[in-house]
Scaffold this motif. Structure first.
Motif, mmCIF file in Angstrom:
data_model
loop_
_atom_site.group_PDB
_atom_site.id
_atom_site.type_symbol
_atom_site.label_atom_id
_atom_site.label_comp_id
_atom_site.label_asym_id
_atom_site.label_seq_id
_atom_site.Cartn_x
_atom_site.Cartn_y
_atom_site.Cartn_z
ATOM 1 N N GLU A 1 0.981 -1.219 0.063
ATOM 2 C CA GLU A 1 -0.105 -0.020 0.003
ATOM 3 C C GLU A 1 0.827 1.234 0.094
ATOM 4 O OE1 GLU A 1 -3.692 -2.281 2.224
ATOM 5 O OE2 GLU A 1 -2.418 -0.742 3.294
ATOM 6 N N ASP B 1 0.571 3.652 -3.187
ATOM 7 C CA ASP B 1 0.022 5.174 -2.584
ATOM 8 C C ASP B 1 1.024 6.386 -3.409
ATOM 9 O OD1 ASP B 1 -2.045 4.107 -1.432
ATOM 10 O OD2 ASP B 1 -1.228 4.660 0.622
ATOM 11 N N VAL C 1 -2.602 8.021 -7.740
ATOM 12 C CA VAL C 1 -3.259 7.306 -6.771
ATOM 13 C C VAL C 1 -3.654 8.150 -5.342
ATOM 14 C CG1 VAL C 1 -3.205 5.217 -5.267
ATOM 15 C CG2 VAL C 1 -2.125 5.273 -7.723
ATOM 16 N N SER D 1 -4.998 3.352 -1.622
ATOM 17 C CA SER D 1 -5.181 1.875 -1.852
ATOM 18 C C SER D 1 -5.373 0.887 -0.698
ATOM 19 C CB SER D 1 -3.508 1.384 -2.537
ATOM 20 O OG SER D 1 -2.794 1.675 -1.417
ATOM 21 N N ALA E 1 -4.641 -5.573 -5.584
ATOM 22 C CA ALA E 1 -4.745 -4.150 -4.879
ATOM 23 C C ALA E 1 -5.809 -3.446 -5.550
ATOM 24 C CB ALA E 1 -3.325 -3.566 -5.672
ATOM 25 N N LEU F 1 -7.399 0.207 -5.970
ATOM 26 C CA LEU F 1 -6.831 1.682 -5.959
ATOM 27 C C LEU F 1 -8.150 2.827 -6.241
ATOM 28 C CD1 LEU F 1 -3.716 1.367 -8.213
ATOM 29 C CD2 LEU F 1 -4.010 1.157 -5.796
#
Ligand code: MCA
Ligand code: AMP
Length: 515
Positions: free
Chosen positions: A426, A430, A435, A438, A454, A456
């Motif tokens: 994460e 990030d 992004v 996450s 993952a 997002l």
């Protein structure tokens, strides 16, 4: 003579006479070599001499990221004999990940794969760490790295440095909930006591031949499989890694095998893995991740053998095991090992719970590590005042005393037996352009048990692309930790406290990795 607690405890009786030294320790099907117990003493002695020559002193760490080879096992024993501390590292880790371990553990030397030497020259020079290499020897004539060369030239005789029960033998890194890895400090007595107990409860003898297909940078392949074999005076069929073909080809010569559940599901998927092929086997052991009851049943139907499941951790070696005799109960990890105290406590109050109630598993015993390398605060957080270690696994003890693991309070994904801490991923995700936030989750995966997904959330106005994200994190993190899929959604589900509800995500994406 002063004793080296672990080396002498495992090996003194196997080296006590010329006849004993001739006993077989390992066969290497790949290159036809055989290693006797005498070779174990001689080759580990050579490497111990090399380490001392390189300036390794008692208590120094020796960090090692090398391809699987029998010489790497000899290097482990050499480090122990030199009184130093063995620090094995997953071969999948990228240089960016290795940098953290070297900075944290400040080893005297780092031994890497000869093919990766250039990746580490600047880093080790800047940290003042010696850089050596060890590769895979195909036969005694060709060397494959600076340590292999130096070992060939060094004398075999080495007086093992005296080390007592509480001295450190190894540090193995294991990630924490914060995402930063912590070095679990394992003493000579932690390792020796667990090996002796396992030899006993699993009835290993000098007649055993263990098929070794596990990696040797984690507890399972290094300590459980190898120390148990050494302690019993048994032998290994030492494979460079797991493949169903190699297991099927070599299992006729074995008596026992240890594996993660993926080994067993892959073998069951192969029609060549038949009951006839393994009728002679004494024991199949599984651990590192939950073995599905379904796999247990299918395995028995195919082979007539009931897989023996056990439970351990990097910090504790093995804690529980199903019985050798008596019922090996599917979906459970059996009973606490002799000498291990295990209790189930309430997560909040820390109070012991009655049998049948679900809570956190805590353990205490000679197997349990002394703490995390240079992290006294973290160490304190994970031990109770009365010495019990808080495992973070959630379990229950049934009416017959069998321990069942029903979940984990720690945010951990176990994929194919490897641990993946979502936080680490994460933090990386990030940082990617576009992004906002996450959440990394584990969802069912037919081959690996759990696979990484993952989730997002893009920043306002940004668009994210799965393939681009995957490509960008590739060089930053080991392959096995990388998400098998990336999904992009508008918001993460949160509870009233604002905490991300990973259970909701796991439920929403539970079929994503199923064929
Ligand atoms: C490989 N890949 C993985 C894994 N292994 N992805 C997620 N999880 C994994 N475990 C990636 C590969 O890089 C590859 O990506 C793709 O998945 C397919 O790989 P494949 O060739 O099928 O994999 P493999 O090389 O055959 O390896 C699978 C394996 C291996 C044999 C199950 O993961 C393994 O040996 N696991 C054992 C782990 C272990 O020993 N754990 C013990 C920890 P691409 O195709 O993109 O390159 S000690 C422990 O847990 C405690 C203390 C205990 O109780 O024992
Ligand atoms: P590690 O961090 O590699 O030491 O992994 C230890 C964790 O693996 C434990 O805390 C458990 O969550 C898990 N584990 C090991 N053996 C088993 C098992 N037989 N069943 C379920 N989980 C297991």
């Amino acid at each position: 003579m002063a004793r080296n607690h672990l080396f002498d405890g495992l090996l003194a009786d196997k080296l006590s006479s010329p006849a004993a030294r001739k006993a077989l320790f390992a066969t290497l099907p790949d290159d036809g070599r055989r290693y006797t117990y005498g070779d174990v003493e001689d080759v580990s002695g050579r490497f111990a001499n090399v380490l001392v020559e390189l300036g390794v002193e008692p208590g120094d760490r020796v960090a090692v990221q090398v391809p699987k080879s029998i010489e790497a096992i000899m290097l482990y024993l050499a480090v122990v004999r030199a009184g130093a501390v063995f620090l094995p590292l997953n071969t999948g880790y990228t240089p960016a990940e290795i940098e953290y371990f070297l900075g944290n553990a400040t080893p005297r030397i780092f031994v890497c794969d000869p093919r990766k030497r250039a990746d580490y020259e600047a880093l080790t020079a800047s940290l003042g760490i010696g850089l050596e290499t060890m590769g895979v020897w195909q036969n005694h004539d060709t060397s494959a790295g600076s340590l292999n060369d130096a070992g060939l030239a060094a004398p075999t005789g080495f007086n093992s440095v005296a080390r007592s029960a509480n001295d450190l033998a190894a540090i193995l890194y294991t990630s924490g909930t914060t995402g930063r890895s912590k070095g679990a400090m394992l003493s000579h007595a932690n390792l020796l006591s667990n090996a002796e107990t396992l030899v006993d409860v699993w009835r290993f003898t000098a007649d055993d031949v263990l098929l070794h297909a596990l990696p040797i940078f984690h507890t399972h392949g290094l300590f459980v499989a190898t120390n148990v074999t050494l302690c019993a005076g048994a032998s290994l069929i030492f494979l460079p890694g797991f493949s169903t073909e190699a297991v099927i080809a070599n299992i006729p010569d074995a008596t026992s095998m240890m594996g993660v559940p993926t080994f067993y599901t892959r073998l069951l998927d192969d029609a060549g893995f038949t009951g006839d092929l393994v009728r002679h086997m004494r024991l199949f052991i599984s651990g590192s991740a939950p073995l599905l009851a379904e796999t247990h049943v299918q395995f028995e139907e195919r082979t007539g053998h009931r897989i023996l499941e056990r439970y351990g951790m990097t910090e504790t070696n093995m804690n529980t095991s199903n019985p050798y005799e008596g019922e090996r109960r599917a979906g459970t990890v059996g009973f606490p090992l002799p000498g291990v105290d295990l209790r189930i406590v309430d997560a909040e109050s820390g109070k012991a719970l009655p049998q049948g109630e679900i809570g956190i598993i805590e353990v205490k015993g000679p197997n349990v590590f002394s703490g995390y390398w240079e992290m006294p605060e973290k160490t304190k957080e994970e031990f109770r005042d009365d010495g019990f270690f808080i495992t973070g696994d959630v379990g229950v003890i049934d009416a017959d005393g069998y321990v069942q693991i029903v979940g984990r309070s720690k945010d951990l994904i176990i994929s194919g037996g490897y641990n993946i801490y979502p936080k680490e991923l994460e933090l990386l995700l990030d940082e990617e352009d576009g992004v906002l936030e996450s959440a990394v989750i584990g969802v069912p995966h037919a081959d690996f048990g759990e696979g990484v997904v993952a989730v997002l959330v893009p920043k306002a106005g940004a668009t994210l692309d799965e393939a681009v994200i995957l490509e960008r994190i590739k060089p930053k993190i080991a392959r096995f930790k990388q998400p098998k899929r990336v999904v992009i959604i508008k918001d993460l589900p949160r509870n009233t406290m604002g905490k991300v509800q990973k259970n909701v995500l796991r439920d929403a994406f539970k079929s994503l990795l199923q064929e």
